[in-house]
Design a protein around this motif. Structure first.
Motif, PDB file in Angstrom:
ATOM      1  N   ASN A 136      -0.458  34.823  20.124  1.00 17.21           N
ATOM      2  CA  ASN A 136       0.205  34.446  18.830  1.00 17.21           C
ATOM      3  C   ASN A 136      -0.280  33.111  18.286  1.00 17.21           C
ATOM      4  OD1 ASN A 136       2.498  36.535  18.696  1.00 17.21           O
ATOM      5  ND2 ASN A 136       3.111  35.564  20.675  1.00 17.21           N
ATOM      6  N   VAL A 137      -0.923  33.107  17.337  1.00 19.93           N
ATOM      7  CA  VAL A 137      -1.482  32.064  16.593  1.00 19.93           C
ATOM      8  C   VAL A 137      -0.641  31.037  15.796  1.00 19.93           C
ATOM      9  CG1 VAL A 137      -3.466  31.285  15.380  1.00 19.93           C
ATOM     10  CG2 VAL A 137      -3.680  33.133  16.794  1.00 19.93           C
ATOM     11  N   PHE A 138      -0.543  29.822  15.825  1.00 18.21           N
ATOM     12  CA  PHE A 138       0.230  29.056  14.956  1.00 18.21           C
ATOM     13  C   PHE A 138      -0.593  27.921  14.402  1.00 18.21           C
ATOM     14  CE2 PHE A 138       0.526  26.448  18.698  1.00 18.21           C
ATOM     15  CZ  PHE A 138       0.819  25.522  18.526  1.00 18.21           C
ATOM     16  N   GLY A 139      -0.040  27.341  13.542  1.00 18.35           N
ATOM     17  CA  GLY A 139      -1.055  26.084  13.120  1.00 18.35           C
ATOM     18  C   GLY A 139      -0.844  25.676  11.405  1.00 18.35           C
ATOM     19  N   PRO A 140      -1.243  24.726  11.026  1.00 21.04           N
ATOM     20  CA  PRO A 140      -1.015  24.601   9.328  1.00 21.04           C
ATOM     21  C   PRO A 140      -1.445  25.621   8.508  1.00 21.04           C
ATOM     22  CG  PRO A 140      -2.170  22.832  10.451  1.00 21.04           C
ATOM     23  CD  PRO A 140      -2.229  24.072  11.632  1.00 21.04           C
ATOM     24  N   PHE A 141      -0.662  25.715   7.520  1.00 21.65           N
ATOM     25  CA  PHE A 141      -0.678  26.654   6.414  1.00 21.65           C
ATOM     26  C   PHE A 141      -0.702  28.199   6.814  1.00 21.65           C
ATOM     27  CE2 PHE A 141      -4.198  23.119   6.228  1.00 21.65           C
ATOM     28  CZ  PHE A 141      -3.177  22.408   5.441  1.00 21.65           C
ATOM     29  N   GLY A 142      -0.178  28.409   7.981  1.00 17.77           N
ATOM     30  CA  GLY A 142       0.259  29.964   8.137  1.00 17.77           C
ATOM     31  C   GLY A 142       1.373  30.410   7.287  1.00 17.77           C
ATOM     32  N   HIS A 143       1.602  31.661   6.886  1.00 21.19           N
ATOM     33  CA  HIS A 143       2.601  31.976   5.965  1.00 21.19           C
ATOM     34  C   HIS A 143       3.864  32.446   6.768  1.00 21.19           C
ATOM     35  CE1 HIS A 143      -0.447  32.458   2.695  1.00 21.19           C
ATOM     36  NE2 HIS A 143      -1.226  32.913   3.612  1.00 21.19           N
ATOM     37  N   PRO A 144       4.905  31.899   6.259  1.00 21.88           N
ATOM     38  CA  PRO A 144       6.255  32.086   6.804  1.00 21.88           C
ATOM     39  C   PRO A 144       6.546  33.603   6.877  1.00 21.88           C
ATOM     40  CG  PRO A 144       6.512  31.085   4.632  1.00 21.88           C
ATOM     41  CD  PRO A 144       5.181  30.921   5.096  1.00 21.88           C
ATOM     42  N   ASN A 145       7.430  34.097   7.519  1.00 27.73           N
ATOM     43  CA  ASN A 145       7.762  35.682   7.627  1.00 27.73           C
ATOM     44  C   ASN A 145       6.603  36.618   7.752  1.00 27.73           C
ATOM     45  OD1 ASN A 145      10.555  34.664   7.538  1.00 27.73           O
ATOM     46  ND2 ASN A 145      10.310  34.455   5.133  1.00 27.73           N
ATOM     47  N   TYR A 146       5.458  36.225   8.157  1.00 25.60           N
ATOM     48  CA  TYR A 146       4.207  36.997   8.180  1.00 25.60           C
ATOM     49  C   TYR A 146       3.254  36.653   9.449  1.00 25.60           C
ATOM     50  CZ  TYR A 146       0.063  39.892   6.802  1.00 25.60           C
ATOM     51  OH  TYR A 146      -0.669  40.680   6.708  1.00 25.60           O
ATOM     52  N   ASN A 147       2.931  35.213   9.474  1.00 24.48           N
ATOM     53  CA  ASN A 147       1.772  34.818  10.324  1.00 24.48           C
ATOM     54  C   ASN A 147       2.476  34.598  11.908  1.00 24.48           C
ATOM     55  OD1 ASN A 147      -0.029  33.536   7.960  1.00 24.48           O
ATOM     56  ND2 ASN A 147      -0.809  35.052   9.401  1.00 24.48           N
ATOM     57  N   SER A 148       3.630  33.992  11.946  1.00 21.80           N
ATOM     58  CA  SER A 148       4.277  33.573  13.008  1.00 21.80           C
ATOM     59  C   SER A 148       5.724  33.098  13.165  1.00 21.80           C
ATOM     60  CB  SER A 148       3.237  32.459  14.026  1.00 21.80           C
ATOM     61  OG  SER A 148       3.521  31.188  13.316  1.00 21.80           O
ATOM     62  N   VAL A 149       6.251  33.061  14.192  1.00 23.80           N
ATOM     63  CA  VAL A 149       7.762  32.447  13.994  1.00 23.80           C
ATOM     64  C   VAL A 149       7.612  31.080  13.873  1.00 23.80           C
ATOM     65  CG1 VAL A 149       7.683  32.147  16.508  1.00 23.80           C
ATOM     66  CG2 VAL A 149       9.954  32.358  15.423  1.00 23.80           C
ATOM     67  N   VAL A 150       6.605  30.222  14.345  1.00 21.47           N
ATOM     68  CA  VAL A 150       6.418  28.794  13.996  1.00 21.47           C
ATOM     69  C   VAL A 150       6.251  28.578  12.494  1.00 21.47           C
ATOM     70  CG1 VAL A 150       5.136  26.899  14.292  1.00 21.47           C
ATOM     71  CG2 VAL A 150       5.243  28.449  16.278  1.00 21.47           C
ATOM     72  N   ALA A 151       5.635  29.433  11.966  1.00 16.88           N
ATOM     73  CA  ALA A 151       5.284  29.066  10.240  1.00 16.88           C
ATOM     74  C   ALA A 151       6.715  29.511   9.667  1.00 16.88           C
ATOM     75  CB  ALA A 151       4.447  30.073   9.632  1.00 16.88           C
ATOM     76  N   THR A 152       7.666  30.463  10.195  1.00 10.95           N
ATOM     77  CA  THR A 152       8.934  30.914   9.519  1.00 10.95           C
ATOM     78  C   THR A 152       9.701  29.522   9.830  1.00 10.95           C
ATOM     79  OG1 THR A 152       8.517  33.080   9.899  1.00 10.95           O
ATOM     80  CG2 THR A 152      10.527  32.384   9.510  1.00 10.95           C
ATOM     81  N   PHE A 153       9.644  29.107  11.020  1.00 11.87           N
ATOM     82  CA  PHE A 153      10.673  28.096  11.398  1.00 11.87           C
ATOM     83  C   PHE A 153      10.398  26.801  10.717  1.00 11.87           C
ATOM     84  CE2 PHE A 153      12.187  29.494  16.059  1.00 11.87           C
ATOM     85  CZ  PHE A 153      13.116  30.380  15.352  1.00 11.87           C
ATOM     86  N   CYS A 154       8.967  26.404  10.713  1.00 11.04           N
ATOM     87  CA  CYS A 154       8.506  25.179   9.996  1.00 11.04           C
ATOM     88  C   CYS A 154       8.935  25.241   8.543  1.00 11.04           C
ATOM     89  CB  CYS A 154       7.107  24.862   9.996  1.00 11.04           C
ATOM     90  SG  CYS A 154       6.425  24.355  11.810  1.00 11.04           S
ATOM     91  N   HIS A 155       8.647  26.437   7.943  1.00  8.16           N
ATOM     92  CA  HIS A 155       9.087  26.373   6.318  1.00  8.16           C
ATOM     93  C   HIS A 155      10.528  26.378   6.048  1.00  8.16           C
ATOM     94  CE1 HIS A 155       8.525  27.890   2.002  1.00  8.16           C
ATOM     95  NE2 HIS A 155       9.634  28.689   2.367  1.00  8.16           N
ATOM     96  N   LYS A 156      11.466  26.980   6.763  1.00  9.83           N
ATOM     97  CA  LYS A 156      12.629  27.152   6.475  1.00  9.83           C
ATOM     98  C   LYS A 156      13.086  25.414   6.931  1.00  9.83           C
ATOM     99  CE  LYS A 156      14.068  31.781   7.000  1.00  9.83           C
ATOM    100  NZ  LYS A 156      14.738  32.778   7.677  1.00  9.83           N
ATOM    101  N   LEU A 157      13.030  24.917   7.823  1.00  8.54           N
ATOM    102  CA  LEU A 157      13.437  23.640   8.317  1.00  8.54           C
ATOM    103  C   LEU A 157      13.212  22.460   7.182  1.00  8.54           C
ATOM    104  CD1 LEU A 157      12.875  23.534  12.089  1.00  8.54           C
ATOM    105  CD2 LEU A 157      15.185  23.425  11.037  1.00  8.54           C
ATOM    106  N   ALA A 158      11.850  22.748   6.774  1.00 10.31           N
ATOM    107  CA  ALA A 158      11.116  21.596   5.740  1.00 10.31           C
ATOM    108  C   ALA A 158      11.843  21.832   4.424  1.00 10.31           C
ATOM    109  CB  ALA A 158       9.742  21.650   5.851  1.00 10.31           C
ATOM    110  N   HIS A 159      12.197  22.844   4.061  1.00  9.64           N
ATOM    111  CA  HIS A 159      12.853  23.310   2.639  1.00  9.64           C
ATOM    112  C   HIS A 159      14.449  23.323   2.843  1.00  9.64           C
ATOM    113  CE1 HIS A 159       8.525  24.172   2.307  1.00  9.64           C
ATOM    114  NE2 HIS A 159       8.876  23.903   1.114  1.00  9.64           N
TER     115      HIS A 159
END
Length: 372
Positions: A136-159
Protein backbone atom coordinates in the motif's frame (compact mmCIF):
# COMPACT_ATOMS: atom_id res chain seq x y z
CA UNK A 1 21.06 9.68 -20.89
CA UNK A 2 18.24 7.23 -20.21
CA UNK A 3 14.94 8.06 -21.94
CA UNK A 4 12.06 7.19 -19.60
CA UNK A 5 8.33 7.17 -20.24
CA UNK A 6 5.66 6.67 -17.58
CA UNK A 7 2.20 5.39 -18.42
CA UNK A 8 -0.04 6.92 -15.81
CA UNK A 9 2.27 9.93 -15.69
CA UNK A 10 -0.48 12.17 -14.30
CA UNK A 11 -1.50 9.73 -11.56
CA UNK A 12 -0.46 9.63 -7.91
CA UNK A 13 2.76 7.62 -8.18
CA UNK A 14 3.37 8.79 -11.75
CA UNK A 15 3.44 12.45 -10.74
CA UNK A 16 5.97 11.81 -7.98
CA UNK A 17 8.15 9.69 -10.26
CA UNK A 18 7.98 12.23 -13.10
CA UNK A 19 8.91 15.12 -10.79
CA UNK A 20 11.75 13.18 -9.18
CA UNK A 21 13.21 12.27 -12.57
CA UNK A 22 13.27 16.00 -13.24
CA UNK A 23 15.75 16.39 -10.38
CA UNK A 24 18.31 14.40 -12.42
CA UNK A 25 18.40 16.15 -15.81
CA UNK A 26 21.91 14.89 -16.61
CA UNK A 27 20.90 11.26 -16.10
CA UNK A 28 17.31 10.97 -17.31
CA UNK A 29 15.22 12.38 -20.16
CA UNK A 30 11.47 12.29 -19.59
CA UNK A 31 9.35 11.19 -22.56
CA UNK A 32 5.93 12.76 -22.18
CA UNK A 33 2.91 10.46 -21.93
CA UNK A 34 -0.74 11.38 -22.27
CA UNK A 35 -3.69 9.20 -21.23
CA UNK A 36 -5.12 9.57 -24.74
CA UNK A 37 -2.20 7.57 -26.18
CA UNK A 38 -3.95 4.33 -25.20
CA UNK A 39 -6.79 5.28 -27.54
CA UNK A 40 -4.51 6.13 -30.46
CA UNK A 41 -2.21 3.38 -31.77
CA UNK A 42 0.03 5.78 -33.67
CA UNK A 43 0.58 8.02 -30.63
CA UNK A 44 1.28 5.01 -28.42
CA UNK A 45 3.75 3.59 -30.96
CA UNK A 46 5.61 6.91 -31.17
CA UNK A 47 5.82 7.05 -27.39
CA UNK A 48 7.04 3.46 -27.04
CA UNK A 49 9.63 3.81 -29.79
CA UNK A 50 11.27 6.74 -27.99
CA UNK A 51 11.72 5.02 -24.62
CA UNK A 52 14.69 3.15 -23.21
CA UNK A 53 12.62 2.49 -20.09
CA UNK A 54 8.85 2.34 -19.70
CA UNK A 55 7.34 2.39 -16.22
CA UNK A 56 3.81 1.04 -16.56
CA UNK A 57 1.74 2.61 -13.78
CA UNK A 58 -1.52 3.22 -15.65
CA UNK A 59 -4.29 1.21 -14.02
CA UNK A 60 -7.72 1.42 -12.47
CA UNK A 61 -7.79 0.77 -8.71
CA UNK A 62 -11.45 1.18 -7.82
CA UNK A 63 -14.81 1.00 -9.55
CA UNK A 64 -18.31 -0.04 -8.56
CA UNK A 65 -18.06 -2.92 -11.04
CA UNK A 66 -14.97 -5.12 -10.40
CA UNK A 67 -15.20 -6.53 -13.93
CA UNK A 68 -14.57 -3.02 -15.29
CA UNK A 69 -11.37 -2.86 -13.25
CA UNK A 70 -10.23 -6.21 -14.63
CA UNK A 71 -11.09 -5.41 -18.24
CA UNK A 72 -9.48 -1.97 -18.07
CA UNK A 73 -6.19 -3.11 -16.55
CA UNK A 74 -5.77 -6.16 -18.77
CA UNK A 75 -6.72 -4.08 -21.79
CA UNK A 76 -4.05 -1.48 -21.04
CA UNK A 77 -1.35 -4.15 -20.81
CA UNK A 78 -2.53 -5.70 -24.06
CA UNK A 79 -2.29 -2.35 -25.86
CA UNK A 80 1.17 -1.67 -24.45
CA UNK A 81 2.37 -5.15 -25.34
CA UNK A 82 1.06 -4.88 -28.90
CA UNK A 83 2.89 -1.57 -29.31
CA UNK A 84 6.12 -3.03 -27.93
CA UNK A 85 5.88 -5.85 -30.47
CA UNK A 86 4.95 -3.56 -33.36
CA UNK A 87 7.82 -1.15 -32.72
CA UNK A 88 10.29 -4.00 -32.02
CA UNK A 89 11.09 -2.28 -28.75
CA UNK A 90 13.88 -3.55 -26.51
CA UNK A 91 12.89 -1.23 -23.68
CA UNK A 92 13.23 -2.17 -20.05
CA UNK A 93 9.60 -2.30 -18.86
CA UNK A 94 8.92 -1.88 -15.15
CA UNK A 95 5.44 -3.02 -14.22
CA UNK A 96 3.60 -1.83 -11.12
CA UNK A 97 1.77 -4.75 -9.59
CA UNK A 98 0.26 -5.20 -6.15
CA UNK A 99 0.41 -7.42 -3.09
CA UNK A 100 -3.24 -8.11 -3.93
CA UNK A 101 -2.08 -10.45 -6.71
CA UNK A 102 -2.76 -13.44 -4.50
CA UNK A 103 -6.12 -12.23 -3.23
CA UNK A 104 -9.39 -13.47 -4.62
CA UNK A 105 -10.45 -10.28 -6.35
CA UNK A 106 -10.50 -9.08 -9.94
CA UNK A 107 -8.10 -6.20 -9.29
CA UNK A 108 -5.42 -8.58 -8.02
CA UNK A 109 -6.17 -10.98 -10.87
CA UNK A 110 -5.78 -8.19 -13.44
CA UNK A 111 -2.40 -7.28 -12.00
CA UNK A 112 -1.12 -10.85 -11.97
CA UNK A 113 -2.29 -11.57 -15.50
CA UNK A 114 -0.85 -8.28 -16.72
CA UNK A 115 2.52 -9.11 -15.23
CA UNK A 116 2.45 -12.56 -16.84
CA UNK A 117 1.67 -11.01 -20.24
CA UNK A 118 4.66 -8.72 -19.88
CA UNK A 119 6.91 -11.64 -18.90
CA UNK A 120 5.82 -13.45 -22.05
CA UNK A 121 6.57 -10.38 -24.20
CA UNK A 122 10.06 -9.99 -22.71
CA UNK A 123 10.92 -13.64 -23.31
CA UNK A 124 9.68 -13.66 -26.89
CA UNK A 125 11.05 -10.24 -27.88
CA UNK A 126 14.30 -10.20 -25.97
CA UNK A 127 13.19 -7.25 -23.86
CA UNK A 128 13.86 -6.56 -20.21
CA UNK A 129 11.08 -6.77 -17.66
CA UNK A 130 10.78 -6.06 -13.95
CA UNK A 131 7.52 -6.88 -12.20
CA UNK A 132 7.34 -4.90 -8.96
CA UNK A 133 4.97 -6.26 -6.31
CA UNK A 134 4.14 -3.15 -4.31
CA UNK A 135 2.47 -2.77 -0.89
CA UNK A 136 0.00 0.00 0.00
CA UNK A 137 1.39 3.38 -1.07
CA UNK A 138 0.71 6.68 0.70
CA UNK A 139 1.98 10.20 0.30
CA UNK A 140 1.10 13.76 -0.74
CA UNK A 141 -1.54 14.35 -3.40
CA UNK A 142 -3.07 10.86 -3.37
CA UNK A 143 -6.80 10.79 -4.11
CA UNK A 144 -9.16 10.16 -1.17
CA UNK A 145 -11.45 7.14 -1.44
CA UNK A 146 -9.19 5.84 -4.19
CA UNK A 147 -5.44 5.61 -3.57
CA UNK A 148 -5.18 4.75 0.13
CA UNK A 149 -6.83 4.89 3.53
CA UNK A 150 -4.23 7.50 4.49
CA UNK A 151 -5.41 9.78 1.68
CA UNK A 152 -9.03 9.34 2.77
CA UNK A 153 -8.31 10.04 6.43
CA UNK A 154 -6.11 13.07 5.64
CA UNK A 155 -8.67 14.62 3.32
CA UNK A 156 -11.57 14.16 5.72
CA UNK A 157 -9.72 15.43 8.79
CA UNK A 158 -8.25 18.42 6.98
CA UNK A 159 -11.72 19.41 5.74
CA UNK A 160 -13.56 19.03 9.04
CA UNK A 161 -15.10 15.64 8.37
CA UNK A 162 -15.06 12.61 10.68
CA UNK A 163 -13.36 9.49 9.29
CA UNK A 164 -14.72 6.06 10.17
CA UNK A 165 -12.99 2.71 10.44
CA UNK A 166 -14.62 -0.26 8.74
CA UNK A 167 -12.06 -2.90 9.72
CA UNK A 168 -9.28 -2.11 12.19
CA UNK A 169 -6.70 -4.32 10.54
CA UNK A 170 -2.95 -3.95 10.17
CA UNK A 171 -1.83 -2.21 6.98
CA UNK A 172 1.65 -2.45 5.50
CA UNK A 173 2.75 0.75 3.87
CA UNK A 174 5.43 2.37 1.76
CA UNK A 175 5.82 6.12 1.32
CA UNK A 176 5.59 7.24 -2.29
CA UNK A 177 9.06 8.81 -2.12
CA UNK A 178 10.50 5.49 -0.95
CA UNK A 179 8.73 3.69 -3.79
CA UNK A 180 10.15 6.16 -6.31
CA UNK A 181 13.62 5.49 -4.90
CA UNK A 182 13.04 1.75 -5.39
CA UNK A 183 11.93 2.32 -8.99
CA UNK A 184 15.00 4.44 -9.74
CA UNK A 185 17.21 1.71 -8.29
CA UNK A 186 15.75 -0.81 -10.74
CA UNK A 187 16.06 1.60 -13.66
CA UNK A 188 19.71 2.20 -12.87
CA UNK A 189 20.47 -1.50 -12.45
CA UNK A 190 19.03 -2.36 -15.87
CA UNK A 191 18.42 -5.92 -14.69
CA UNK A 192 15.28 -7.97 -15.19
CA UNK A 193 13.35 -9.41 -12.25
CA UNK A 194 10.02 -11.00 -13.07
CA UNK A 195 8.72 -10.92 -9.50
CA UNK A 196 10.37 -8.28 -7.35
CA UNK A 197 8.69 -7.79 -3.97
CA UNK A 198 9.13 -4.21 -2.82
CA UNK A 199 9.36 -4.30 0.98
CA UNK A 200 6.97 -2.25 3.06
CA UNK A 201 8.63 0.34 5.29
CA UNK A 202 5.99 0.69 8.02
CA UNK A 203 3.00 -1.14 9.40
CA UNK A 204 0.27 0.03 11.72
CA UNK A 205 -3.31 -0.67 12.67
CA UNK A 206 -5.83 1.55 10.94
CA UNK A 207 -6.82 3.02 14.31
CA UNK A 208 -3.17 3.94 15.02
CA UNK A 209 -2.94 5.78 11.72
CA UNK A 210 -6.12 7.66 12.45
CA UNK A 211 -4.93 8.59 15.95
CA UNK A 212 -1.68 10.06 14.60
CA UNK A 213 -3.51 12.01 11.93
CA UNK A 214 -6.08 13.31 14.43
CA UNK A 215 -3.20 14.62 16.54
CA UNK A 216 -1.80 16.42 13.49
CA UNK A 217 -5.22 17.93 12.86
CA UNK A 218 -5.73 19.27 16.38
CA UNK A 219 -2.12 20.15 17.20
CA UNK A 220 -0.87 21.45 13.87
CA UNK A 221 -3.79 22.53 11.71
CA UNK A 222 -5.85 23.96 14.56
CA UNK A 223 -3.08 25.30 16.81
CA UNK A 224 0.05 25.63 14.66
CA UNK A 225 2.18 23.31 16.80
CA UNK A 226 4.82 21.16 15.12
CA UNK A 227 4.32 17.65 16.56
CA UNK A 228 6.89 15.31 18.00
CA UNK A 229 8.26 13.25 15.12
CA UNK A 230 10.01 10.08 16.24
CA UNK A 231 10.46 8.10 13.03
CA UNK A 232 10.85 8.61 9.30
CA UNK A 233 7.36 7.15 8.91
CA UNK A 234 5.89 9.83 11.18
CA UNK A 235 7.70 12.54 9.22
CA UNK A 236 6.31 11.15 5.97
CA UNK A 237 2.82 10.87 7.45
CA UNK A 238 2.93 14.42 8.80
CA UNK A 239 4.16 15.83 5.48
CA UNK A 240 1.40 13.89 3.76
CA UNK A 241 -1.26 15.34 6.05
CA UNK A 242 -0.04 18.91 5.49
CA UNK A 243 -0.64 18.62 1.75
CA UNK A 244 -4.35 17.92 2.24
CA UNK A 245 -5.00 21.20 4.06
CA UNK A 246 -6.63 24.01 2.12
CA UNK A 247 -3.43 26.03 1.90
CA UNK A 248 -5.02 28.94 0.05
CA UNK A 249 -7.45 29.69 2.89
CA UNK A 250 -5.40 28.49 5.88
CA UNK A 251 -2.51 30.95 5.47
CA UNK A 252 -1.31 33.38 6.56
CA UNK A 253 -1.92 32.49 10.20
CA UNK A 254 -1.82 35.51 12.52
CA UNK A 255 0.06 35.33 15.80
CA UNK A 256 -1.31 36.39 19.16
CA UNK A 257 0.43 39.58 20.27
CA UNK A 258 0.81 40.34 23.96
CA UNK A 259 1.23 44.08 24.31
CA UNK A 260 1.91 46.42 27.21
CA UNK A 261 3.57 49.83 27.61
CA UNK A 262 6.99 48.25 27.02
CA UNK A 263 6.04 46.91 23.57
CA UNK A 264 4.85 43.47 22.43
CA UNK A 265 5.67 39.79 22.77
CA UNK A 266 4.86 37.14 20.14
CA UNK A 267 5.44 33.39 20.44
CA UNK A 268 6.82 32.28 17.08
CA UNK A 269 6.53 28.49 17.22
CA UNK A 270 5.91 25.51 19.51
CA UNK A 271 7.98 22.48 18.63
CA UNK A 272 7.91 18.78 19.29
CA UNK A 273 11.09 18.50 17.21
CA UNK A 274 14.41 20.31 16.93
CA UNK A 275 15.81 22.00 13.88
CA UNK A 276 17.29 25.33 12.95
CA UNK A 277 16.01 28.84 13.69
CA UNK A 278 17.28 31.87 11.80
CA UNK A 279 16.21 35.33 10.73
CA UNK A 280 16.84 37.53 7.76
CA UNK A 281 16.60 41.14 6.76
CA UNK A 282 15.53 41.90 3.21
CA UNK A 283 15.70 45.30 1.56
CA UNK A 284 12.69 46.61 -0.41
CA UNK A 285 12.06 44.99 -3.79
CA UNK A 286 14.24 41.92 -3.16
CA UNK A 287 12.93 38.34 -3.45
CA UNK A 288 14.40 35.38 -1.58
CA UNK A 289 13.83 31.67 -2.12
CA UNK A 290 12.40 30.26 -5.35
CA UNK A 291 13.13 26.70 -4.27
CA UNK A 292 11.30 23.68 -2.89
CA UNK A 293 11.88 20.75 -0.56
CA UNK A 294 10.80 17.12 -0.74
CA UNK A 295 10.97 16.28 2.99
CA UNK A 296 11.68 19.39 5.07
CA UNK A 297 9.16 21.25 7.25
CA UNK A 298 9.64 25.01 7.10
CA UNK A 299 7.94 28.10 8.54
CA UNK A 300 8.31 31.73 7.43
CA UNK A 301 7.21 34.27 10.06
CA UNK A 302 7.11 37.96 9.17
CA UNK A 303 7.71 40.10 12.26
CA UNK A 304 8.40 43.52 10.74
CA UNK A 305 7.71 45.00 7.32
CA UNK A 306 5.47 43.93 4.45
CA UNK A 307 5.97 40.72 2.48
CA UNK A 308 4.49 38.71 -0.33
CA UNK A 309 4.96 34.96 0.07
CA UNK A 310 4.18 32.87 -3.02
CA UNK A 311 3.73 29.11 -3.37
CA UNK A 312 3.25 26.91 -6.42
CA UNK A 313 2.98 23.15 -6.46
CA UNK A 314 5.59 21.60 -8.75
CA UNK A 315 4.05 20.54 -12.05
CA UNK A 316 1.15 23.01 -11.81
CA UNK A 317 0.63 26.63 -12.82
CA UNK A 318 -1.50 28.02 -9.96
CA UNK A 319 0.40 30.50 -7.78
CA UNK A 320 -0.86 31.19 -4.26
CA UNK A 321 -0.19 34.72 -2.98
CA UNK A 322 -0.06 35.51 0.73
CA UNK A 323 0.37 39.07 2.01
CA UNK A 324 1.91 39.46 5.45
CA UNK A 325 2.45 42.56 7.55
CA UNK A 326 4.66 42.88 10.62
CA UNK A 327 2.03 45.12 12.22
CA UNK A 328 0.01 41.90 12.57
CA UNK A 329 2.74 39.23 12.75
CA UNK A 330 1.81 36.02 10.93
CA UNK A 331 3.35 32.94 9.32
CA UNK A 332 3.11 30.62 6.35
CA UNK A 333 4.38 27.01 6.39
CA UNK A 334 5.90 25.53 3.24
CA UNK A 335 4.38 22.22 2.11
CA UNK A 336 6.76 19.78 0.45
CA UNK A 337 6.84 19.84 -3.36
CA UNK A 338 5.76 23.50 -3.38
CA UNK A 339 8.30 25.99 -4.70
CA UNK A 340 8.16 29.18 -2.65
CA UNK A 341 9.60 32.65 -2.27
CA UNK A 342 9.29 35.76 -0.14
CA UNK A 343 9.52 39.33 -1.42
CA UNK A 344 9.79 42.63 0.44
CA UNK A 345 6.90 44.68 -0.96
CA UNK A 346 7.19 47.49 1.58
CA UNK A 347 9.29 50.61 1.90
CA UNK A 348 11.33 49.50 4.90
CA UNK A 349 13.57 46.55 5.75
CA UNK A 350 11.68 43.26 6.05
CA UNK A 351 12.44 41.09 9.09
CA UNK A 352 11.60 37.41 8.73
CA UNK A 353 12.04 34.56 11.19
CA UNK A 354 12.69 31.13 9.64
CA UNK A 355 12.40 27.70 11.24
CA UNK A 356 13.23 24.42 9.53
CA UNK A 357 13.16 20.96 11.08
CA UNK A 358 16.71 19.90 10.18
CA UNK A 359 20.11 21.51 10.08
CA UNK A 360 21.37 22.56 6.66
CA UNK A 361 23.65 19.93 5.16
CA UNK A 362 25.29 20.99 1.86
CA UNK A 363 25.77 17.34 0.87
CA UNK A 364 22.04 16.59 1.33
CA UNK A 365 20.35 19.96 1.19
CA UNK A 366 16.92 18.83 -0.09
CA UNK A 367 16.70 22.24 -1.76
CA UNK A 368 15.83 22.43 -5.45
CA UNK A 369 15.67 25.76 -7.24
CA UNK A 370 12.71 26.61 -9.42
CA UNK A 371 11.02 29.97 -9.89
CA UNK A 372 7.54 30.27 -8.50
Amino acid sequence: MIKIGITGQAGFVGTHLYNTLGLHPDEFERIDFQKSFFDNEKSLDIFVSQCDVIVHLAAMNRHNEPQVIYDTNVGLVQKLTQSLIKTKSKAHVLFSSSTQEERDNLYGKSKKEGREMMISWAKNAGGKFTGMIIPNVFGPFGHPNYNSVVATFCHKLAHGETPTIDVDGVVRLIYVGELVTAILKEIRSGESDEELSVPYTAEAKVSELLNLLQNYKTGYQDNGEIPAINTTFELNLFNTFRCYMDIATHYPVKYVQHTDPRGSFVEIIRLGVGGQVSFSTTVPGITRGNHYHTRKIERFAVIKGKALIQLRRIGTDEVLDFYLDGDEPSYVDMPIWYTHNIKNIGDEILYTNFWINEFYDPSDADTYFENV
